[in-house]
Design a protein around this motif. Sequence first.
Motif, mmCIF file in Angstrom:
data_model
loop_
_atom_site.group_PDB
_atom_site.id
_atom_site.type_symbol
_atom_site.label_atom_id
_atom_site.label_comp_id
_atom_site.label_asym_id
_atom_site.label_seq_id
_atom_site.Cartn_x
_atom_site.Cartn_y
_atom_site.Cartn_z
ATOM 1 N N THR A 241 3.826 6.019 -5.678
ATOM 2 C CA THR A 241 3.942 6.109 -7.135
ATOM 3 C C THR A 241 2.893 7.025 -7.746
ATOM 4 O O THR A 241 3.053 7.486 -8.848
ATOM 5 C CB THR A 241 3.820 4.712 -7.780
ATOM 6 O OG1 THR A 241 2.571 4.136 -7.403
ATOM 7 C CG2 THR A 241 4.952 3.820 -7.344
ATOM 8 N N LYS A 242 1.830 7.317 -7.042
ATOM 9 C CA LYS A 242 0.762 8.164 -7.609
ATOM 10 C C LYS A 242 1.083 9.607 -7.584
ATOM 11 O O LYS A 242 1.774 10.279 -7.083
ATOM 12 C CB LYS A 242 -0.558 7.929 -6.855
ATOM 13 C CG LYS A 242 -1.141 6.599 -7.183
ATOM 14 C CD LYS A 242 -2.492 6.464 -6.528
ATOM 15 C CE LYS A 242 -3.112 5.130 -6.899
ATOM 16 N NZ LYS A 242 -4.373 4.926 -6.303
ATOM 17 N N GLU B 188 3.879 1.559 -1.166
ATOM 18 C CA GLU B 188 4.554 1.692 -2.461
ATOM 19 C C GLU B 188 3.593 2.234 -3.519
ATOM 20 O O GLU B 188 3.984 3.056 -4.338
ATOM 21 C CB GLU B 188 5.125 0.349 -2.910
ATOM 22 C CG GLU B 188 6.319 -0.076 -2.091
ATOM 23 C CD GLU B 188 6.831 -1.439 -2.484
ATOM 24 O OE1 GLU B 188 6.324 -2.015 -3.457
ATOM 25 O OE2 GLU B 188 7.743 -1.951 -1.811
ATOM 26 N N THR B 189 2.354 1.767 -3.519
ATOM 27 C CA THR B 189 1.394 2.266 -4.506
ATOM 28 C C THR B 189 1.019 3.701 -4.222
ATOM 29 O O THR B 189 0.743 4.475 -5.122
ATOM 30 C CB THR B 189 0.118 1.397 -4.552
ATOM 31 O OG1 THR B 189 -0.477 1.364 -3.252
ATOM 32 C CG2 THR B 189 0.423 -0.004 -5.006
ATOM 33 N N LYS C 31 0.824 -1.205 0.000
ATOM 34 C CA LYS C 31 0.000 0.000 0.000
ATOM 35 C C LYS C 31 0.857 1.254 0.000
ATOM 36 O O LYS C 31 0.560 2.230 -0.696
ATOM 37 C CB LYS C 31 -0.891 0.011 1.252
ATOM 38 C CG LYS C 31 -2.338 -0.082 0.972
ATOM 39 C CD LYS C 31 -3.111 0.061 2.263
ATOM 40 C CE LYS C 31 -4.509 -0.445 2.053
ATOM 41 N NZ LYS C 31 -5.323 -0.350 3.247
#
Length: 79
Positions: free
Chosen positions: A78-79, A74-75, A72
């Motif tokens: 990246t946004k 890491e995602t 979670k």
Amino acid sequence: MKKKELTDLKVKTAKDLIKLAGQKSTDAKKLKLDILSGKEKNLKAYRNMRKDIAQILSVAKEKQIIEKLEAKKETGKTK
């Protein structure tokens, strides 16, 4: 389960721990049959085996939760 064995479990992956718990579960079933048939004299062995399985599954669940949280994070970055 001894403390050293528990710390060794924390190094393994969640999949390995689940596999180990499955193996111990089949061993526990065999042990229970041995106790009921009178082959095994140590009646506490089955209880100890169940405790070991519970500790292994607890560590596995902990690792799964940590992996989800890391994914979670890491995602989110990246946004």
